[in-house]
Design an enzyme around this catalytic site. Sequence first.
Site, mmCIF file in Angstrom:
data_model
loop_
_atom_site.group_PDB
_atom_site.id
_atom_site.type_symbol
_atom_site.label_atom_id
_atom_site.label_comp_id
_atom_site.label_asym_id
_atom_site.label_seq_id
_atom_site.Cartn_x
_atom_site.Cartn_y
_atom_site.Cartn_z
ATOM 1 N N ALA A 25 0.834 -1.211 0.000
ATOM 2 C CA ALA A 25 0.000 0.000 0.000
ATOM 3 C C ALA A 25 0.872 1.265 0.000
ATOM 4 O O ALA A 25 0.578 2.234 -0.713
ATOM 5 C CB ALA A 25 -0.920 -0.009 1.224
ATOM 6 N N ARG A 28 2.571 1.609 -3.566
ATOM 7 C CA ARG A 28 1.637 1.960 -4.655
ATOM 8 C C ARG A 28 1.051 3.362 -4.460
ATOM 9 O O ARG A 28 0.832 4.082 -5.442
ATOM 10 C CB ARG A 28 0.534 0.899 -4.741
ATOM 11 C CG ARG A 28 1.112 -0.479 -5.114
ATOM 12 C CD ARG A 28 0.453 -1.065 -6.333
ATOM 13 N NE ARG A 28 1.227 -2.172 -6.873
ATOM 14 C CZ ARG A 28 0.756 -3.392 -7.098
ATOM 15 N NH1 ARG A 28 -0.500 -3.683 -6.803
ATOM 16 N NH2 ARG A 28 1.530 -4.315 -7.628
ATOM 17 N N GLY A 105 6.269 -1.821 16.114
ATOM 18 C CA GLY A 105 5.551 -1.642 17.374
ATOM 19 C C GLY A 105 6.284 -0.670 18.285
ATOM 20 O O GLY A 105 6.986 0.240 17.824
ATOM 21 N N ASN A 106 6.139 -0.935 19.563
ATOM 22 C CA ASN A 106 6.693 -0.076 20.600
ATOM 23 C C ASN A 106 8.135 0.376 20.416
ATOM 24 O O ASN A 106 8.415 1.572 20.379
ATOM 25 C CB ASN A 106 6.621 -0.879 21.892
ATOM 26 C CG ASN A 106 5.704 -0.242 22.878
ATOM 27 O OD1 ASN A 106 6.134 0.692 23.539
ATOM 28 N ND2 ASN A 106 4.468 -0.689 22.943
ATOM 29 N N ASP A 131 0.837 -7.822 19.017
ATOM 30 C CA ASP A 131 0.493 -7.602 20.427
ATOM 31 C C ASP A 131 -0.693 -6.661 20.647
ATOM 32 O O ASP A 131 -1.300 -6.665 21.709
ATOM 33 C CB ASP A 131 1.710 -7.036 21.186
ATOM 34 C CG ASP A 131 2.896 -7.982 21.155
ATOM 35 O OD1 ASP A 131 2.684 -9.190 20.973
ATOM 36 O OD2 ASP A 131 4.037 -7.504 21.304
ATOM 37 N N GLU A 191 -11.530 -21.973 30.165
ATOM 38 C CA GLU A 191 -12.081 -22.004 31.519
ATOM 39 C C GLU A 191 -11.483 -20.902 32.386
ATOM 40 O O GLU A 191 -12.097 -20.445 33.344
ATOM 41 C CB GLU A 191 -11.820 -23.377 32.165
ATOM 42 C CG GLU A 191 -12.854 -24.440 31.825
ATOM 43 C CD GLU A 191 -12.942 -24.783 30.343
ATOM 44 O OE1 GLU A 191 -11.909 -24.745 29.659
ATOM 45 O OE2 GLU A 191 -14.064 -25.084 29.877
ATOM 46 N N HIS A 255 6.183 -18.815 18.240
ATOM 47 C CA HIS A 255 6.244 -17.988 17.024
ATOM 48 C C HIS A 255 5.267 -18.394 15.928
ATOM 49 O O HIS A 255 5.130 -17.655 14.954
ATOM 50 C CB HIS A 255 7.681 -17.959 16.490
ATOM 51 C CG HIS A 255 8.576 -17.116 17.350
ATOM 52 N ND1 HIS A 255 9.087 -17.582 18.531
ATOM 53 C CD2 HIS A 255 8.985 -15.828 17.222
ATOM 54 C CE1 HIS A 255 9.809 -16.623 19.089
ATOM 55 N NE2 HIS A 255 9.765 -15.543 18.322
HETATM 56 O O1 F6P Z 1 6.135 -8.105 19.820
HETATM 57 C C1 F6P Z 1 5.815 -9.280 19.170
HETATM 58 C C2 F6P Z 1 6.332 -10.467 19.933
HETATM 59 O O2 F6P Z 1 5.973 -11.642 19.230
HETATM 60 C C3 F6P Z 1 5.870 -10.572 21.384
HETATM 61 O O3 F6P Z 1 4.568 -11.054 21.508
HETATM 62 C C4 F6P Z 1 6.925 -11.461 21.963
HETATM 63 O O4 F6P Z 1 7.085 -11.235 23.345
HETATM 64 C C5 F6P Z 1 8.183 -11.044 21.226
HETATM 65 O O5 F6P Z 1 7.738 -10.426 20.023
HETATM 66 C C6 F6P Z 1 9.125 -12.161 20.885
HETATM 67 O O6 F6P Z 1 10.223 -11.600 20.256
HETATM 68 P P1 F6P Z 1 11.374 -12.402 19.510
HETATM 69 O O7 F6P Z 1 10.817 -12.957 18.244
HETATM 70 O O8 F6P Z 1 12.424 -11.378 19.248
HETATM 71 O O9 F6P Z 1 11.791 -13.490 20.439
#
Ligand code: F6P
Length: 325
Positions: A25, A28, A105-106, A131, A191, A255
């Site tokens: 996106a 383009r 992200g962060n 996340d 649960e 992962h």
């Molecule tokens: O921020 C995405 C994330 O998958 C988190 O949920 C997890 O704590 C972290 O990255 C794992 O990071 P890495 O792939 O560097 O081990």
Amino acid sequence: MQQIKKIGLLTSGGDSPGMNACIRAVVRTAAFHNLEVIGILHGYDGLIDGEFVQMNAKSVSNIIQRGGTILKTARSPRFMTKEGMDRAYRQLSIENIDALITIGGNGTFKGADVFGKTYKVPIIGIAGTIDNDLFGTDFTIGYDTALNTVVDAVDKIRDTAESHDRLFIVEVMGKDAGLIALRSGIGTGAEAILIPESKNDIVKLFERLEKGRKDKASKIIIVAEGDDSGGAFKVAELVKQRFDNFDTRITVLGHIQRGGSPSCSDRVLASRLGFAAVEGLIEGKQGSMVGILNKEIAYTPFENAVKHIEELNPNLLRMVEILSL
Ligand code: F6P
């Protein structure tokens, strides 16, 4: 206002499904506006090392459905140093890149905030992480797909748990946020759900296991990796110490949650955010993350996007208790 002609594009931090749809996106939309896009490989590391590739409308064909990121990604400790940032800025100047779009992200936005302010580089960030832990967007790219992956896996675990009358403790990702755990827990009829945002979960779990219906064959406990109980293995140990009547197994999904073809929701979100990032830069926006709030595009300054976390709705946790009776 500085006129932007050449945009550098990178993905950084953990990959998430939908990053490729977002790259498409951006490229383009830029092509439509006659802007050049330089792909930067391996996130901020590639920026420091000048790993640049020219991109055009054709180079992003047939990637909307692919998981991962064609630009590769990395977590870059070097970009947290002054030397690293100086080198990155030199690379931008040599390549005549006037603005950056960073998908991540962060950590990605913390770096972008410092870099943009220090070297006066216009940067727009796009919320891409499984996340969903950023303030300023209802959803991040990859969250929906990750949730569907967890739900699919837990449904399968439920089959075997039910057949053996077992208790399964399933650990999911989310770093220090419990959103993946909460939502997937509701979606799989877990649960119990243990998340960092709610304290003393382990005590509540014991109460539930004591008072829970005895005629239930299987039990699924979803634990967020960042929960203060210490994760699935610790929870299993504590359950074992306290109860002798559960045949317990542990699954850490890991992962697998980050891979796979993005869901339609993630593709649409990624497309909207990539489009809005380029148009935002053209309009002079910078130093902010683009997200979706109440269905509308919203730009949130980096420092706010990374500092706050949306409060979890306490009614949801109450609902989980009632629905999993
Ligand atoms: O921020 C995405 C994330 O998958 C988190 O949920 C997890 O704590 C972290 O990255 C794992 O990071 P890495 O792939 O560097 O081990």
